[in-house]
Design a protein around this motif. Structure first.
Motif, mmCIF file in Angstrom:
data_model
loop_
_atom_site.group_PDB
_atom_site.id
_atom_site.type_symbol
_atom_site.label_atom_id
_atom_site.label_comp_id
_atom_site.label_asym_id
_atom_site.label_seq_id
_atom_site.Cartn_x
_atom_site.Cartn_y
_atom_site.Cartn_z
ATOM 1 N N LEU A 287 0.851 -1.060 -0.023
ATOM 2 C CA LEU A 287 -0.246 -0.376 -0.058
ATOM 3 C C LEU A 287 1.014 1.186 0.104
ATOM 4 N N LYS A 288 1.194 1.997 -0.496
ATOM 5 C CA LYS A 288 1.065 3.743 -1.033
ATOM 6 C C LYS A 288 0.658 4.503 -0.466
ATOM 7 N N ILE A 289 0.731 5.467 -0.029
ATOM 8 C CA ILE A 289 0.227 6.641 0.735
ATOM 9 C C ILE A 289 0.570 7.493 0.044
ATOM 10 N N GLU B 267 -3.872 10.041 -0.625
ATOM 11 C CA GLU B 267 -3.803 9.368 -1.636
ATOM 12 C C GLU B 267 -3.424 7.253 -1.731
ATOM 13 N N LEU B 268 -4.188 6.921 -2.317
ATOM 14 C CA LEU B 268 -4.118 5.303 -1.620
ATOM 15 C C LEU B 268 -4.152 4.212 -2.658
ATOM 16 N N LEU C 143 -9.471 10.484 1.880
ATOM 17 C CA LEU C 143 -9.066 9.001 1.253
ATOM 18 C C LEU C 143 -9.216 9.238 -0.099
ATOM 19 N N GLU C 144 -8.282 9.674 -0.845
ATOM 20 C CA GLU C 144 -8.652 9.472 -2.705
ATOM 21 C C GLU C 144 -8.354 7.588 -2.285
ATOM 22 N N MET C 145 -9.614 6.987 -3.080
ATOM 23 C CA MET C 145 -9.433 5.175 -3.093
ATOM 24 C C MET C 145 -9.296 4.522 -5.005
ATOM 25 N N SER C 146 -9.294 5.879 -5.758
ATOM 26 C CA SER C 146 -9.629 5.454 -7.265
ATOM 27 C C SER C 146 -8.291 4.158 -7.719
ATOM 28 N N GLN C 147 -7.049 4.422 -6.424
ATOM 29 C CA GLN C 147 -6.326 3.623 -7.023
ATOM 30 C C GLN C 147 -6.224 1.946 -6.209
ATOM 31 N N VAL C 148 -7.013 2.146 -5.230
ATOM 32 C CA VAL C 148 -6.971 0.509 -4.222
ATOM 33 C C VAL C 148 -7.947 -0.755 -4.751
ATOM 34 N N GLU C 149 -6.555 -1.597 -4.598
ATOM 35 C CA GLU C 149 -7.077 -3.005 -5.952
ATOM 36 C C GLU C 149 -8.202 -3.890 -4.522
ATOM 37 N N SER D 274 -12.571 2.846 -5.801
ATOM 38 C CA SER D 274 -12.623 2.124 -7.111
ATOM 39 C C SER D 274 -14.117 1.092 -7.065
ATOM 40 N N PRO D 275 -13.939 0.190 -7.779
ATOM 41 C CA PRO D 275 -15.238 -0.415 -7.816
ATOM 42 C C PRO D 275 -14.859 -1.661 -6.718
ATOM 43 N N ALA D 276 -13.853 -2.451 -6.681
ATOM 44 C CA ALA D 276 -13.830 -2.951 -5.168
ATOM 45 C C ALA D 276 -13.561 -2.488 -4.328
ATOM 46 N N SER D 277 -13.441 -1.441 -4.045
ATOM 47 C CA SER D 277 -13.031 -0.393 -2.627
ATOM 48 C C SER D 277 -14.641 -0.004 -2.497
ATOM 49 N N ARG D 278 -15.320 0.405 -3.008
ATOM 50 C CA ARG D 278 -16.906 0.634 -3.645
ATOM 51 C C ARG D 278 -17.509 -0.354 -2.886
ATOM 52 N N GLN D 279 -17.613 -1.999 -3.922
ATOM 53 C CA GLN D 279 -18.220 -2.395 -3.496
ATOM 54 C C GLN D 279 -18.408 -2.946 -1.613
#
Length: 108
Positions: A4-6, A18-19, A46-52, A82-87
């Motif tokens: 995880l890069k922050i 930015e996560l 929390l900017e989460m667009s790149q959270v896998e 991201s779709p995964a974090s939103r789910q």
């Protein structure tokens, strides 16, 4: 191994984290210390667009940070999940509770 890069950025009335990567029990230490450390002093984005992926540990940190923010009169915002974090957030049943934004200009 999961990573995880922050990246931390300061705004006028918030701190932006930015996560990028995976949020789980192996990567949560730095994430939790930043969330809990900042939310008592200012608004947190929390900017989460790149959270896998994000597991229950990560969701728990967000929920606890959100509650800590309410106690200290600050808000925790989730930006562009991201779709995964939103789910993962939707699966908690608390997605209506959180503040979702598309841009830091929406921080109040």
């Amino acid at each position: 191994m999961d990573q995880l890069k922050i990246t931390e950025k300061n705004g006028a009335n918030y701190i932006l984290l930015e996560l990028n990567g995976v949020i789980n029990s192996y990567t949560s230490s730095e994430f939790s210390s930043k969330v809990y450390g900042h939310i008592v002093n200012t608004n947190l984005v929390l900017e989460m667009s790149q959270v896998e992926t994000i597991d229950s540990t990560g969701i728990g940190i967000i929920m606890a940070g959100f509650n800590d923010g309410l106690d200290s009169k600050h808000k925790l915002y989730i930006m562009n999940p991201s779709p995964a974090s939103r789910q993962a957030i939707d699966d908690t049943g608390f997605s209506d509770t959180f503040f979702f934004i598309h841009s830091v200009t929406e921080v109040q």
